[in-house]
Write an enzyme that holds these catalytic residues in place. Structure first.
Site, short mmCIF file in Angstrom:
data_model
loop_
_atom_site.label_atom_id
_atom_site.label_comp_id
_atom_site.label_asym_id
_atom_site.label_seq_id
_atom_site.Cartn_x
_atom_site.Cartn_y
_atom_site.Cartn_z
N HIS A 305 89.66 89.57 30.41
CA HIS A 305 88.20 91.10 30.40
C HIS A 305 87.75 90.71 31.96
O HIS A 305 87.29 89.34 32.00
CB HIS A 305 87.77 90.49 29.56
CG HIS A 305 86.24 92.07 29.31
ND1 HIS A 305 85.59 91.65 29.75
CD2 HIS A 305 87.05 93.12 28.73
CE1 HIS A 305 85.22 93.25 29.76
NE2 HIS A 305 86.03 93.85 29.35
N ASP A 363 91.02 95.16 22.92
CA ASP A 363 92.23 96.06 22.42
C ASP A 363 92.84 95.38 21.60
O ASP A 363 94.51 96.04 21.23
CB ASP A 363 93.01 96.50 23.79
CG ASP A 363 91.86 97.39 24.39
OD1 ASP A 363 91.92 98.65 23.40
OD2 ASP A 363 92.26 97.78 25.85
N1 ACO Z 1 97.58 87.03 31.03
C1 ACO Z 1 98.25 86.15 32.03
N2 ACO Z 1 96.76 86.27 33.27
C2 ACO Z 1 95.78 86.86 33.08
C3 ACO Z 1 95.58 88.15 32.10
C4 ACO Z 1 96.27 87.77 30.79
N3 ACO Z 1 96.05 89.24 30.49
N4 ACO Z 1 94.31 88.18 32.79
C5 ACO Z 1 94.11 87.61 34.07
N5 ACO Z 1 95.40 86.65 33.76
C6 ACO Z 1 94.92 85.76 35.45
C7 ACO Z 1 95.23 86.13 36.93
O1 ACO Z 1 96.44 85.92 36.68
C8 ACO Z 1 94.58 85.44 37.41
O2 ACO Z 1 95.05 84.67 37.45
P1 ACO Z 1 95.18 83.71 39.00
O3 ACO Z 1 93.42 83.47 39.42
O4 ACO Z 1 95.94 82.03 38.99
O5 ACO Z 1 95.55 84.75 39.89
C9 ACO Z 1 93.37 85.17 36.59
O6 ACO Z 1 93.38 84.83 34.88
C10 ACO Z 1 92.31 86.24 36.99
O7 ACO Z 1 92.72 86.79 36.59
P2 ACO Z 1 92.29 88.67 37.16
O8 ACO Z 1 92.74 90.08 37.13
O9 ACO Z 1 91.66 88.31 39.02
O10 ACO Z 1 90.55 89.47 36.50
P3 ACO Z 1 89.70 90.69 36.05
O11 ACO Z 1 88.64 90.16 36.38
O12 ACO Z 1 89.99 91.53 37.74
O13 ACO Z 1 90.93 91.54 35.30
C11 ACO Z 1 91.81 92.76 33.43
C12 ACO Z 1 90.35 91.69 34.05
C13 ACO Z 1 92.42 93.10 34.35
C14 ACO Z 1 91.33 92.94 31.68
C15 ACO Z 1 92.99 90.92 33.57
O14 ACO Z 1 92.51 90.28 32.21
C16 ACO Z 1 94.57 91.89 32.41
O15 ACO Z 1 94.99 92.77 33.22
N6 ACO Z 1 94.25 92.17 31.17
C17 ACO Z 1 95.41 92.60 30.47
C18 ACO Z 1 94.79 93.83 30.20
C19 ACO Z 1 94.25 94.19 29.38
O16 ACO Z 1 94.23 93.98 28.15
N7 ACO Z 1 92.64 95.40 29.48
C20 ACO Z 1 92.59 95.78 28.89
C21 ACO Z 1 90.48 95.55 29.43
S1 ACO Z 1 89.84 95.74 28.11
C22 ACO Z 1 89.54 97.20 28.13
O17 ACO Z 1 89.56 97.88 29.81
C23 ACO Z 1 88.47 97.50 26.94
#
Ligand code: ACO
Length: 428
Positions: A305, A363
């Site tokens: 998140h 979720d």
């Molecule tokens: N699985 C594996 N790795 C992940 C995940 C994941 N679910 N989420 C983040 N990471 C990793 C990224 O690869 C990144 O790694 P790095 O620093 O080595 O490049 C690091 O964690 C940070 O991730 P970002 O994408 O930069 O974080 P951001 O805050 O932009 O994204 C997000 C948040 C979009 C929710 C992300 O965690 C994600 O894509 N999760 C899966 C989708 C999801 O569950 N979305 C629901 C969000 S809650 C809602 O909307 C109700």
């Protein structure tokens, strides 16, 4: 707290005012930065930028806390119900018994759609995703409810708010009915908000439909847990659309469009599909490795998140609800729930997820409950949109009442070509 922050670059120094919120980190006010310093700030994704002042919802991502108007989400999920939370979000205080009764009556009296709107539904392909139908039909409300599109009139804003909260279950349920080829079921005003929605989704004219009160309570709790979440992507979309003076129905349609994406509201559908694809606990390590592999775009859906760097407090309640609902429905040893629980355990003790502070979000478990209730995965995001409507509307109303409101207009760091002369096509 100091009253100003100093920013120095080249031979310049600027003193920027500091702002102190009631909770959360202090804020540096950079509004005059460009005028006084001739520089922009660069913050794609708004990771360090507050785009507005708000007094509706507060999240402490490090502690995993969420409060609406100061009330913690776990207390609201346990002791309150969705329409009461709607009132709280919209008007700032918990209602008295009379205020609640009046509010519920107003919402209930607006649940029907203009009959002509049924033709909008019929214009869609029969296999249309319910979210596609919702974006279209909610936007089309602007074409029907002209008497509540003048945003400068507080009374019209109030009517539009009630209409949206009241009609969203009807729109979502009809989007579903249309996609499965069943007749639309009209709302019933003797039912509560969640029971009415379940009935509009699952009743058919050929037989009586009795709402299961336990499922209605679980549905209501899902609505409550999704009601608002401060300045997330879809809420910010609603605020940006509204900043130009667009009508509320158009703004909420914009929010629904943004919510649809798998990184936001679409994650509940993606999470359940992923859990099903994993299928059994012995395949979890394979998927964990895929999620950790930088060359593989796969991510654990329902994990991570932007704000929470700890357990999402909504996920805790949702996990408990999943256990309760499956138990009450007599579904024992649900393989998807087993995979979810083991995946959570393995991922939350894996150094990759621990270091990056990736925990289950709201979720991760909601899809399991919705699936057990009989909803297809395509309905998960429409249900989220329905529940979030009150949050969007509350934030929209707050923004419009803010005398400092400006059109949202970010700047950019331009990296394209500089001035050059046009070349005739024969000389290229
Ligand atoms: N699985 C594996 N790795 C992940 C995940 C994941 N679910 N989420 C983040 N990471 C990793 C990224 O690869 C990144 O790694 P790095 O620093 O080595 O490049 C690091 O964690 C940070 O991730 P970002 O994408 O930069 O974080 P951001 O805050 O932009 O994204 C997000 C948040 C979009 C929710 C992300 O965690 C994600 O894509 N999760 C899966 C989708 C999801 O569950 N979305 C629901 C969000 S809650 C809602 O909307 C109700």
């Amino acid at each position: 707290m100091t009253e100003t922050a100093k920013l120095s670059w080249d031979d310049k120094t600027l003193e920027l005012p500091m702002m102190s919120p009631t909770a959360g980190p202090d804020v540096i006010d950079i509004r005059k930065l460009y005028a006084q310093g001739d520089v922009f700030t660069y913050d794609p994704g708004f990771t360090s930028t507050a785009a507005c002042e708000s007094s509706i919802t507060f999240i402490d991502g490090d502690k995993g806390e969420l409060m609406h108007r100061g009330y913690p989400i776990d207390q609201l999920a346990e002791k309150s119900h969705y329409l009461e939370v709607c009132y709280l979000l919209l008007y700032g205080e918990l209602p008295t018994a009379t205020q609640l009764e009046d509010f519920e009556a107003r919402v209930t009296n607006h649940t029907m759609l203009h009959e002509q709107m049924t033709w909008f539904f019929r214009g869609f392909r029969r296999d249309a995703h319910p979210m596609a139908i919702m974006v279209g039909v909610v936007g089309a409300m602007s074409a029907f409810y002209h008497d509540s599109t003048d945003i400068s009139d507080p009374w019209q804003r109030e009517v539009a708010s009630i209409r949206l909260i009241a009609k969203m279950p009807t729109i979502a349920a009809w989007a579903y009915k249309y996609s499965v080829g069943q007749p639309f079921v009209y709302p019933r005003n003797d039912l509560d908000y969640a029971s009415n929605f379940l009935r509009m989704c699952f009743a058919v004219p050929a037989e009586e439909y009795q709402v299961n009160p336990i499922l209605a309570r679980a549905m209501d709790r899902i609505f409550t847990l999704h009601a608002d979440h401060e300045q997330n992507a879809s809420t910010s979309t609603v605020r940006l659309a509204s900043s130009s003076g667009a009508n509320p129905f158009a703004c909420i349609a914009a929010g629904i469009a943004c919510l649809w994406g798998p990184a936001h509201g679409g994650a509940n559908q993606a999470a359940l599909e992923m859990l099903r694809e994993i299928g059994s606990p012995n395949r979890i390590p394979e998927f964990i490795e895929k999620a950790k592999d930088k060359d593989d775009p796969f991510r654990l859906m329902g994990f991570g998140h932007r704000v929470y760097k700890n357990f999402d407090p909504r996920a805790k309640v949702m996990k408990q609800s999943a256990d309760e609902v499956l138990d009450l429905l007599g579904i024992e040893n649900n393989p998807t729930l087993q995979v979810a629980k083991e995946l959570e355990e393995i991922a939350t003790s894996d150094p990759y997820f621990v270091e990056k502070k990736l925990y289950p979000n709201v979720d991760f478990y909601s899809g399991i409950i919705l699936d057990a209730m009989g909803f297809p995965t395509s309905m998960f995001t429409p249900i989220f949109a329905l529940a979030r409507t009150v949050g969007w509307i509350s934030q929209w109303k707050e923004q419009i009442s803010d005398p400092g409101m400006k059109i949202g207009r970010p700047r950019q760091l331009y990296n394209g070509p500089t001035l050059r002369d046009y070349v005739d096509v024969e000389n290229r």
